[in-house]
Every structure is written in structure tokens, then in C-alpha cells.
Design a protein around this motif. Structure first.
Motif, PDB file in Angstrom:
ATOM      1  N   VAL A  48       0.839  -1.211   0.000  1.00  0.00           N
ATOM      2  CA  VAL A  48       0.000   0.000   0.000  1.00  0.00           C
ATOM      3  C   VAL A  48       0.868   1.253   0.000  1.00  0.00           C
ATOM      4  CG1 VAL A  48      -1.658   1.338   1.347  1.00  0.00           C
ATOM      5  CG2 VAL A  48      -1.966  -1.137   1.098  1.00  0.00           C
ATOM      6  N   ALA A  49       1.933   1.243   0.796  1.00  0.00           N
ATOM      7  CA  ALA A  49       2.776   2.432   0.934  1.00  0.00           C
ATOM      8  C   ALA A  49       3.714   2.637  -0.255  1.00  0.00           C
ATOM      9  CB  ALA A  49       3.588   2.342   2.227  1.00  0.00           C
ATOM     10  N   LEU A  50       4.243   1.547  -0.803  1.00  0.00           N
ATOM     11  CA  LEU A  50       5.323   1.656  -1.793  1.00  0.00           C
ATOM     12  C   LEU A  50       4.870   1.403  -3.227  1.00  0.00           C
ATOM     13  CD1 LEU A  50       7.987  -0.272   0.312  1.00  0.00           C
ATOM     14  CD2 LEU A  50       7.850   2.204  -0.030  1.00  0.00           C
ATOM     15  N   ARG A  51       3.733   0.754  -3.412  1.00  0.00           N
ATOM     16  CA  ARG A  51       3.170   0.473  -4.732  1.00  0.00           C
ATOM     17  C   ARG A  51       4.209  -0.145  -5.678  1.00  0.00           C
ATOM     18  NH1 ARG A  51      -1.731   2.278  -5.365  1.00  0.00           N
ATOM     19  NH2 ARG A  51      -1.587   2.156  -7.622  1.00  0.00           N
ATOM     20  N   LEU A  67      -0.464 -16.735   1.808  1.00  0.00           N
ATOM     21  CA  LEU A  67      -1.692 -16.923   1.039  1.00  0.00           C
ATOM     22  C   LEU A  67      -2.732 -15.863   1.386  1.00  0.00           C
ATOM     23  CD1 LEU A  67      -2.006 -20.822   1.138  1.00  0.00           C
ATOM     24  CD2 LEU A  67      -0.919 -19.367  -0.585  1.00  0.00           C
ATOM     25  N   GLU A  68      -2.896 -15.597   2.671  1.00  0.00           N
ATOM     26  CA  GLU A  68      -3.839 -14.554   3.069  1.00  0.00           C
ATOM     27  C   GLU A  68      -3.343 -13.183   2.613  1.00  0.00           C
ATOM     28  OE1 GLU A  68      -6.965 -12.406   4.443  1.00  0.00           O
ATOM     29  OE2 GLU A  68      -6.803 -14.568   4.109  1.00  0.00           O
ATOM     30  N   ALA A  69      -2.027 -12.956   2.695  1.00  0.00           N
ATOM     31  CA  ALA A  69      -1.476 -11.693   2.200  1.00  0.00           C
ATOM     32  C   ALA A  69      -1.748 -11.537   0.708  1.00  0.00           C
ATOM     33  CB  ALA A  69       0.022 -11.626   2.479  1.00  0.00           C
ATOM     34  N   ALA A  70      -1.606 -12.636  -0.043  1.00  0.00           N
ATOM     35  CA  ALA A  70      -1.880 -12.581  -1.483  1.00  0.00           C
ATOM     36  C   ALA A  70      -3.326 -12.195  -1.741  1.00  0.00           C
ATOM     37  CB  ALA A  70      -1.554 -13.922  -2.129  1.00  0.00           C
ATOM     38  N   ARG A  71      -4.253 -12.755  -0.973  1.00  0.00           N
ATOM     39  CA  ARG A  71      -5.673 -12.411  -1.136  1.00  0.00           C
ATOM     40  C   ARG A  71      -5.907 -10.924  -0.871  1.00  0.00           C
ATOM     41  NH1 ARG A  71      -6.028 -17.136   2.095  1.00  0.00           N
ATOM     42  NH2 ARG A  71      -6.542 -18.976   0.828  1.00  0.00           N
ATOM     43  N   ARG A  72      -5.309 -10.418   0.200  1.00  0.00           N
ATOM     44  CA  ARG A  72      -5.503  -9.000   0.542  1.00  0.00           C
ATOM     45  C   ARG A  72      -4.881  -8.089  -0.502  1.00  0.00           C
ATOM     46  NH1 ARG A  72      -4.389  -8.823   7.152  1.00  0.00           N
ATOM     47  NH2 ARG A  72      -5.757 -10.590   7.675  1.00  0.00           N
ATOM     48  N   PRO A  79      -3.404  -3.816  -8.081  1.00  0.00           N
ATOM     49  CA  PRO A  79      -2.427  -4.557  -7.276  1.00  0.00           C
ATOM     50  C   PRO A  79      -1.184  -4.920  -8.073  1.00  0.00           C
ATOM     51  CG  PRO A  79      -4.149  -6.035  -8.000  1.00  0.00           C
ATOM     52  CD  PRO A  79      -4.571  -4.640  -8.427  1.00  0.00           C
ATOM     53  N   PRO A  80      -0.071  -5.147  -7.386  1.00  0.00           N
ATOM     54  CA  PRO A  80       1.136  -5.617  -8.063  1.00  0.00           C
ATOM     55  C   PRO A  80       1.006  -7.086  -8.421  1.00  0.00           C
ATOM     56  CG  PRO A  80       1.501  -5.630  -5.709  1.00  0.00           C
ATOM     57  CD  PRO A  80       0.137  -5.022  -5.922  1.00  0.00           C
ATOM     58  N   ALA A  81       1.909  -7.566  -9.251  1.00  0.00           N
ATOM     59  CA  ALA A  81       1.989  -9.007  -9.503  1.00  0.00           C
ATOM     60  C   ALA A  81       2.517  -9.688  -8.245  1.00  0.00           C
ATOM     61  CB  ALA A  81       2.907  -9.281 -10.682  1.00  0.00           C
ATOM     62  N   VAL A  82       1.989 -10.868  -7.950  1.00  0.00           N
ATOM     63  CA  VAL A  82       2.381 -11.607  -6.751  1.00  0.00           C
ATOM     64  C   VAL A  82       3.114 -12.882  -7.163  1.00  0.00           C
ATOM     65  CG1 VAL A  82       1.575 -12.856  -4.720  1.00  0.00           C
ATOM     66  CG2 VAL A  82       0.474 -10.707  -5.381  1.00  0.00           C
ATOM     67  N   LEU A  83       4.350 -13.017  -6.692  1.00  0.00           N
ATOM     68  CA  LEU A  83       5.136 -14.225  -6.912  1.00  0.00           C
ATOM     69  C   LEU A  83       5.297 -14.927  -5.576  1.00  0.00           C
ATOM     70  CD1 LEU A  83       6.940 -16.032  -8.704  1.00  0.00           C
ATOM     71  CD2 LEU A  83       8.850 -14.521  -8.124  1.00  0.00           C
ATOM     72  N   VAL A  84       4.757 -16.127  -5.460  1.00  0.00           N
ATOM     73  CA  VAL A  84       4.839 -16.901  -4.216  1.00  0.00           C
ATOM     74  C   VAL A  84       6.099 -17.754  -4.242  1.00  0.00           C
ATOM     75  CG1 VAL A  84       3.765 -18.744  -2.873  1.00  0.00           C
ATOM     76  CG2 VAL A  84       2.361 -16.898  -3.809  1.00  0.00           C
TER      77      VAL A  84
END
Length: 246
Positions: A48-51, A67-72, A79-84
Motif C-alpha cells: 500500500v505504501a510503496l506500490r 496466502l492470506e497476504a496474497a488475497r488482501r 495490485p502488483p503481480a504476486v510471486l509466491v
């Protein structure tokens, strides 16, 4: 650093792991790690702060896990791309990560070159799953989407509709889902090829069209289905019983 650098947030509960990833990623020209987080809640705050363009999330973290962080994060505007990133080669975690909104899933024992390529791939809006992993996603999604057994037929009393009259499929599944979002026949064909794990170049060869045409069709599929990337499109298709084989 250039203003158009690809920006990254790293989230992992181990300081040494984050430090190692930072060294690897910032060795690549044009990559810049702008933030780190020791847990999922802090990762969401950092996004949220750094985008950033990409956030790399560990699965197992204290408090709010990856996983919960990815959902949020996926629920945030733009949103940014999410790499797990995980040490676990687990189908359950893989599918859960993709359902949570991740664009890629990479084991932590991957090579530095693979990590760099993964970040670049998801940042470009593509998904990071090789065909073998895609088949695992398909298998799990197909099992989850398998329809319940049809109820036993009751004798025809001469009233109501004929069960064999060819009525429309159930709303939200199969052909009905395709019709509901307005996919054309060619876009549906492209979606099924995506679900087989084919790249744009492979789809182009299969359909005897140019890659630019395939990119247009993929973009239309993503826009109409309301998903972010091609892997989310695969999940969307198989949750609705749309077969990769047609």
C-alpha cells in the motif's frame, strides 16, 4: 536509480533469506528492491505504501501467512503481480496460491537466474507455470469442479419439461459461463489452449495466426472474464467446468 526501474517488495520471516533475495535481484540491471516485510500483514502495508510492481511472498510466515497476504493484495486497487516463493512443492499450496491471486509459484531452491526470470515474467503480466505444473493445476481444478451425479429420473407424468429436451446448461458452468461473459468461439479456443499450458507462440502455431493476434485474444479473454492474468484465466475456466480439450 532510474524512475522506470522494476520495483519489488520482499516478504519472508527469515532475515537471511530476504537479504539473499535482495542481493540476487538487485544484481539485475533495472531491478530495485524498495521494501522488505517479515510477515504477511507488513507485506500488505508495504504494498500500500510503496506500490511496487512485484511482491515476492513466502507461504509460511507468522500471523498473516503468504496466502492470506496474497488475497488482501489482490483485492487492492491496481495490485502488483504476486510471486509466491516456498520451500514446499505442494499441490495444495500451489492451487491455494493461485486462487489467492498469485501470478507465479516458485520453489526457493530455484536458481538465481530462475528467480530473476520469474520476477520479470510476472511483472510483464504473464504467469509463471510450466506445463507440468499447469497440468497439476488443471487436475486439481477439474476435480474441484466435477459436477455432482445427476439425480435419478422420475417417471414422466406428462407435465413440466422433458429432461432430455436439450435445455440450457446450468448457469455459471460450461457453455453458459462462456456465453455469460461473451467469449467468441476463437477466444474460447484460445482459453482452452491456455489451459493446456501453451505459450503465445505455441498457440499461434496451433491456430496458424500471428503472435500479435494471440495477444489480442488473450487480452480479450482476461478482460471479459475479469481476471488479471493467464493463470487466473485457467483457474476461472476449470472452476466452471470448461475443458482444456474442448
Amino acid at each position: 536509480m532510474a524512475a522506470d526501474d522494476l520495483t519489488i517488495v520482499l516478504a519472508d520471516d527469515q532475515d537471511l533469506v530476504r537479504a539473499g533475495f535482495r542481493v540476487i535481484l538487485e544484481s539485475e540491471p533495472g531491478f530495485r528492491v524498495v521494501g522488505e516485510a517479515p510477515d504477511g500483514a507488513a507485506a500488505v502495508d508495504a504494498v500500500v505504501a510503496l506500490r511496487p510492481d512485484v511482491v515476492c511472498l513466502d507461504v509460511q510466515m507468522p500471523g498473516v501467512d503468504g496466502l492470506e497476504a496474497a488475497r488482501r493484495i489482490a483485492a487492492l486497487p491496481d495490485p502488483p503481480a504476486v510471486l509466491v516463493l516456498t520451500t514446499f512443492d505442494d499441490d495444495g499450496a500451489l492451487f491455494a496460491a493461485l486462487e489467492a491471486g498469485a501470478s507465479g509459484f516458485l520453489l526457493k531452491n530455484a536458481s538465481p537466474e530462475r528467480l530473476i526470470d520469474a520476477v520479470r515474467t510476472v511483472a510483464a503480466g504473464d504467469a509463471l507455470l510450466d506445463p507440468d505444473v499447469t497440468r497439476r493445476v488443471i487436475s486439481r481444478a477439474t476435480a474441484a469442479a466435477a459436477p455432482a451425479p445427476a439425480p435419478a429420473r422420475t417417471p414422466d407424468t406428462g407435465t413440466g419439461t422433458d429432461p432430455d429436451s436439450g435445455s440450457d446448461p446450468a448457469p455459471g458452468t460450461g457453455a453458459a459461463a462462456i456465453a455469460a461473459v461473451g467469449l467468441t468461439e476463437r477466444e474460447t479456443e484460445v482459453l482452452r489452449l491456455l489451459a493446456r499450458g501453451l505459450s503465445n507462440a505455441e498457440i499461434a502455431r496451433t491456430l496458424y495466426v500471428g503472435e500479435a493476434t494471440v495477444k489480442t485474444h488473450v487480452s480479450n479473454v482476461l478482460q471479459k472474464t475479469g481476471v488479471r492474468d493467464r493463470i487466473q484465466a485457467v483457474v476461472w475456466a476449470f472452476e466452471r467446468g470448461i475443458s482444456a480439450s474442448g
